[in-house]
Design a protein around this motif. Structure first.
Motif, mmCIF file in Angstrom:
data_model
loop_
_atom_site.group_PDB
_atom_site.id
_atom_site.type_symbol
_atom_site.label_atom_id
_atom_site.label_comp_id
_atom_site.label_asym_id
_atom_site.label_seq_id
_atom_site.Cartn_x
_atom_site.Cartn_y
_atom_site.Cartn_z
ATOM 1 N N UNK B 154 54.744 52.478 56.588
ATOM 2 C CA UNK B 154 54.938 51.993 55.214
ATOM 3 C C UNK B 154 53.570 51.600 54.642
ATOM 4 N N UNK B 155 53.166 52.174 53.512
ATOM 5 C CA UNK B 155 51.823 51.932 52.994
ATOM 6 C C UNK B 155 51.580 50.457 52.693
ATOM 7 N N UNK B 156 50.482 49.942 53.226
ATOM 8 C CA UNK B 156 50.119 48.536 53.006
ATOM 9 C C UNK B 156 49.961 48.238 51.514
ATOM 10 N N UNK B 157 49.494 49.236 50.789
ATOM 11 C CA UNK B 157 49.183 49.013 49.369
ATOM 12 C C UNK B 157 50.411 48.516 48.600
ATOM 13 N N UNK B 158 51.588 49.010 49.020
ATOM 14 C CA UNK B 158 52.809 48.579 48.331
ATOM 15 C C UNK B 158 53.006 47.073 48.477
ATOM 16 N N UNK B 159 52.824 46.577 49.750
ATOM 17 C CA UNK B 159 52.997 45.149 49.970
ATOM 18 C C UNK B 159 51.961 44.357 49.188
ATOM 19 N N UNK B 160 50.734 44.879 49.200
ATOM 20 C CA UNK B 160 49.661 44.155 48.512
ATOM 21 C C UNK B 160 49.960 44.037 47.023
ATOM 22 N N UNK B 161 50.429 45.146 46.472
ATOM 23 C CA UNK B 161 50.776 45.137 45.050
ATOM 24 C C UNK B 161 51.876 44.120 44.779
ATOM 25 N N UNK B 162 52.870 44.091 45.704
ATOM 26 C CA UNK B 162 53.985 43.169 45.502
ATOM 27 C C UNK B 162 53.519 41.732 45.605
ATOM 28 N N UNK B 163 52.600 41.456 46.548
ATOM 29 C CA UNK B 163 52.087 40.113 46.695
ATOM 30 C C UNK B 163 51.409 39.674 45.389
ATOM 31 N N UNK B 164 50.657 40.609 44.833
ATOM 32 C CA UNK B 164 49.982 40.311 43.572
ATOM 33 C C UNK B 164 51.011 39.949 42.499
ATOM 34 N N UNK B 165 52.154 40.669 42.538
ATOM 35 C CA UNK B 165 53.209 40.391 41.562
ATOM 36 C C UNK B 165 54.000 39.130 41.881
ATOM 37 N N UNK B 166 53.653 38.485 43.014
ATOM 38 C CA UNK B 166 54.302 37.228 43.346
ATOM 39 C C UNK B 166 55.603 37.346 44.099
ATOM 40 N N UNK B 167 55.826 38.485 44.796
ATOM 41 C CA UNK B 167 57.074 38.649 45.551
ATOM 42 C C UNK B 167 56.995 37.925 46.875
ATOM 43 N N UNK B 168 58.117 37.291 47.297
ATOM 44 C CA UNK B 168 58.168 36.595 48.580
ATOM 45 C C UNK B 168 58.540 37.557 49.702
ATOM 46 N N UNK B 169 58.710 36.990 50.907
ATOM 47 C CA UNK B 169 58.985 37.814 52.074
ATOM 48 C C UNK B 169 60.279 38.619 51.923
ATOM 49 N N UNK B 170 61.349 37.915 51.503
ATOM 50 C CA UNK B 170 62.653 38.566 51.396
ATOM 51 C C UNK B 170 62.611 39.708 50.376
ATOM 52 N N UNK B 171 62.012 39.407 49.237
ATOM 53 C CA UNK B 171 61.867 40.389 48.156
ATOM 54 C C UNK B 171 61.185 41.662 48.662
ATOM 55 N N UNK B 172 60.048 41.443 49.378
ATOM 56 C CA UNK B 172 59.298 42.579 49.883
ATOM 57 C C UNK B 172 60.133 43.358 50.885
ATOM 58 N N UNK B 173 60.848 42.600 51.718
ATOM 59 C CA UNK B 173 61.662 43.234 52.747
ATOM 60 C C UNK B 173 62.752 44.111 52.111
ATOM 61 N N UNK B 174 63.460 43.511 51.119
ATOM 62 C CA UNK B 174 64.579 44.239 50.521
ATOM 63 C C UNK B 174 64.117 45.371 49.623
ATOM 64 N N UNK B 175 63.029 45.173 48.902
ATOM 65 C CA UNK B 175 62.628 46.185 47.900
ATOM 66 C C UNK B 175 61.578 47.179 48.379
ATOM 67 N N UNK B 176 60.909 46.858 49.459
ATOM 68 C CA UNK B 176 59.916 47.815 49.959
ATOM 69 C C UNK B 176 60.306 48.338 51.342
ATOM 70 N N UNK B 177 60.426 47.381 52.313
ATOM 71 C CA UNK B 177 60.632 47.824 53.687
ATOM 72 C C UNK B 177 61.894 48.674 53.811
#
Lengths: 468, 267
Positions: B154-177
């Motif tokens: 899974x591309x790291x860049x996606x998580x980084x972008x989400x972090x910038x947008x202020x997404x938490x762990x659960x959000x990232x998990x459900x919407x990216x992972x």
């Protein structure tokens, strides 16, 4: 998708190639025995020698068994080879025996002679895959059927026999003498006419069953949930001795009905289940799992019913073993188990296979297995002639004092065969009956409920008795 | 395979030559003349229904944990989780027979020690299938490895972008992972189901189909018909039904996959 295809093609080529090679090989073989004159001169020399079979004949003997059995059987086969000049290849198949033999039979590479379980042997004999030994026996002046025990023959039709059991395997009561003496009881009876009736037996077993506070099962304070020592242990699936003792049988007398659902059999089976759930003198299948394998030696169990073969292991441990006859319901008897040795009809050398068959059936050839307690001999005079009896059944560690009475005499006079010897379609019927009996031995249903419930399913599978 | 299809229309008992009986073997199964067919189907479906989702969930969680940066000695854990896969099924069955033993087994002893009720694992009709499921979860290592490989893809860049947008762990998990992993989940679902339908060794070694046929798995039933009863024709028919069932189930998964499996190239 392209890659797998290529692999497949490769596989296809290599398979075809192997097949070609194989067929070439087999062609070569038939060429040798056939009469094509194109071969080198050497071959004709072999052919002219074909009258003296010693050079060419090779038999395969398939068998199972532990390392001791493997050693003895291999040695016996070697001795046969030395005596007759017929080469024998020993094929020891320690596990999954039936699967392997089935595959070999289906692939037309069956051994010449071998052990087989009774269910497969009978059905295969009916289909012509096993040799009928009757003509060989009739034309052999050195072999008399009457010299061998009556109970060991497998006949799939009245005058067609596929042979004898590989060995006699009789059941009896085995007990730890020290435990009986500690309880101040008499030793169990060793002769048929003195066999316990059921109630005497149950009372005796109760005296030997103790809870963790030392109360025996006759004591009103006895706690059946904390049993430290059981009076009796038994594999209830070996229930046929009790069923027949009570006048029942696996099928009804005419071979048309399900005998185990008849009152005599139901009563006997219920009595066995009662030992576990009513009298609490015998461990349930679940409790059995928690007992050590050596329950008798470690004083967890005072008496057990087991087959002859258990003596081999007992002989290796230092403990005071006694033997007796089984308790009776109406008539004293014991159970005889076994698996036949057969000659496969695909053999190219039936005469030599029969010579080998006779050799292996002779107690002399496999004496180490008989002395050690694993097998009982197939020949009658080994049960009656004192000189021969001394060779195996007395004066050695594997055969306790009363063995000649409790096991040997009882087997000869009152031994009844397991249903595998005579019930048609037995393996399929028992695939239904065993789960039904599971419910009885785990105390969930009475014998009558379970057996009546399965009777209608068993009925269409009943095809009568073999050879009766 | 073709020959087994042909055999399934015959009465073939190894010892005779095949005799054509048309659909005889099949009707015998479906009309209930064969007392074990529906029972073994039911037992197998029960196993699949428990084993497949549990297997996916457990291995996904393990893979997620093993993928975290904060866990030390990751490679050791990864080895440990993979080890049971190499243990031969026969050996692990023997081990689990001991663990499941009602009075002496480790599992019941632990349960007693922490004052929980104990079970007759392999000896009760209700517990035998769940017990075997439990045991099989021990061997999810290879699925874990596949998930782990997927997670690392899974591309790291996606998580980084989400972090910038202020997404938490659960959000990232459900919407990216999860969305990024769906092809892997799908693959493991198919492989897991096929594997689960073919469960066999456990029944052969541990229970012989008992108690009272409660663990008569479909493949064990085929084996028994073929090699213990010698009914090759009948066994071929039974095997073909399993083939069709597996085909249908995988087909169904493929059908529904369009709705939930996302491939990067399609985004």
């Amino acid at each position: 998708m392209r890659k797998p295809k290529r692999v497949k093609r490769k596989l296809f080529y290599s398979l075809t190639f192997t097949a070609l090679l194989l067929s070439a090989c087999s062609n070569g073989n038939t060429g040798n025995t056939g009469n094509t004159g194109n071969n080198e001169p050497k071959n004709t020399a072999v052919e002219s020698n074909a009258n003296t079979p010693k050079e060419k004949i090779e038999l395969k003997f398939a068998f199972w068994g532990d390392t001791i059995e493997k050693k003895t059987v291999t040695e016996a086969l070697k001795a046969f080879e030395d005596k007759t000049g017929i080469k024998v290849e020993a094929m020891h198949i320690p596990s999954d025996y039936l699967t392997k033999i089935t595959t070999m039979v289906a692939g037309n590479v069956a051994p010449d002679v071998g052990y087989l379980n009774s269910g497969a042997a009978m059905t295969w004999a009916e289909e012509g895959k096993i040799l009928d030994l009757t003509p060989l026996i009739d034309s052999d002046p050195d072999f008399k059927k009457e010299d061998y025990l009556d109970q060991i023959w497998y006949n799939w039709e009245p005058n067609k026999t596929l042979g004898m059991s590989t060995a006699v395997e009789g059941y009896g009561l085995m007990y730890n003498k020290n435990m009986i003496e500690e309880a101040g009881l008499e030793l169990p009876p060793t002769e048929a006419d003195k066999a316990w009736d059921w109630d005497t037996f149950v009372t005796y077993a109760k005296k030997l069953t103790l809870d963790n506070e030392g109360h025996n099962a006759l004591d009103p304070n006895f706690n059946p949930n904390k049993i430290k020592q059981f009076g009796f242990q038994y594999d209830p699936y070996n229930m046929m001795a009790a069923v027949v003792s009570n006048g029942g049988n696996y099928l009804t007398e005419d071979g048309k009905g399900f005998g185990l659902a008849q009152p005599e059999a139901v009563e006997a089976i219920q009595k066995l289940a009662d030992l576990m759930y009513l009298h609490h003198v015998s461990p349930t299948p679940l409790q059995t799992k928690s007992l050590p394998d050596m329950a008798l030696q470690t004083k967890k169990v005072a008496m057990t019913v087991s087959g002859n073969w258990a003596l081999q292991a007992f002989a290796e441990q230092d403990f005071n073993l006694g033997v007796g006859v089984l308790p009776k319901l109406k008539k004293s008897n014991t159970l005889l188990d076994g698996a036949p040795t057969v000659i496969f009809s695909s053999t190219k050398h039936p005469k030599e296979a029969w010579m080998l068959y006779k050799w292996m059936a002779d107690p002399k050839s496999v004496l180490p297995l008989i002395e050690s307690g694993l097998w009982m001999p197939l020949k009658k005079d080994w049960y009656t002639n004192p000189e021969l009896i001394n060779k195996w059944a007395s004066g050695n560690k594997a055969h306790p004092d009363d063995y000649t009475k409790a096991f040997m005499k009882q087997t000869l006079e009152n031994g009844i065969r397991t249903p595998g010897f005579e019930v048609k379609n037995f393996s399929k019927i028992s695939a239904l009956v065993t789960p039904a009996l599971d419910k009885v031995w785990t105390g969930k249903e009475t014998a009558e409920e379970a057996l009546k419930a399965v009777e209608s399913k068993v009925q269409p599978l009943i095809k009568g008795y073999y050879g009766k | 395979m073709v020959s087994s299809l042909l055999l399934s229309f015959t009465d073939y008992r190894i010892v005779n030559s095949p005799k054509f009986i048309g659909l005889g073997n099949y009707t015998r199964l479906f009309d209930g003349t064969d007392p074990y067919f529906y029972k073994s189907l039911w037992v197998t479906f029960k196993y699949v229904a428990l084993r497949v989702p549990l297997g996916l969930i457990v291995s996904f969680i393990v893979a997620l944990l093993l993928n975290q940066d904060f866990i030390r000695g990751k490679s050791i854990f990864r080895t440990i989780y993979y080890l049971p896969v190499i243990v031969p099924a026969v050996a692990s069955s023997m081990i689990w027979i001991w663990l499941f033993s009602p009075d002496l087994g480790l599992i019941n002893n632990v349960l007693t020690a922490i004052h929980l009720p104990t079970f007759n694992w392999l000896d009760s009709e209700a517990m035998v299938v769940p017990s075997i499921v439990m045991m099989s979860l021990w061997g999810v290592g290879s699925t874990v490895i596949i998930f782990l490989a997927g997670l690392q893809g899974v591309p790291r860049s996606l998580y980084e972008a989400a972090t910038v947008d202020g997404a938490g762990f659960m959000r990232k998990f459900l919407n990216i992972t999860i969305p990024m992993m769906t092809p892997i989940i799908f693959f493991n679902l198919i492989m897991g189901s096929i594997g689960a339908f073919q469960v066999f060794t456990e029944a052969l070694i541990m229970t012989q189909g008992g108690p009272n046929n409660a663990s008569l798995f479909y493949n064990y039933y085929i084996y028994r018909e073929a090699f213990q009863f010698g009914e090759m024709g009948h066994a071929s028919a039974i095997a073909w039904i399993l083939f069709i069932i597996i085909l249908a189930v995988t087909g169904l998964f493929f059908r529904t996959s369009k709705a939930w499996v996302f491939y990067e190239s399609e985004v």
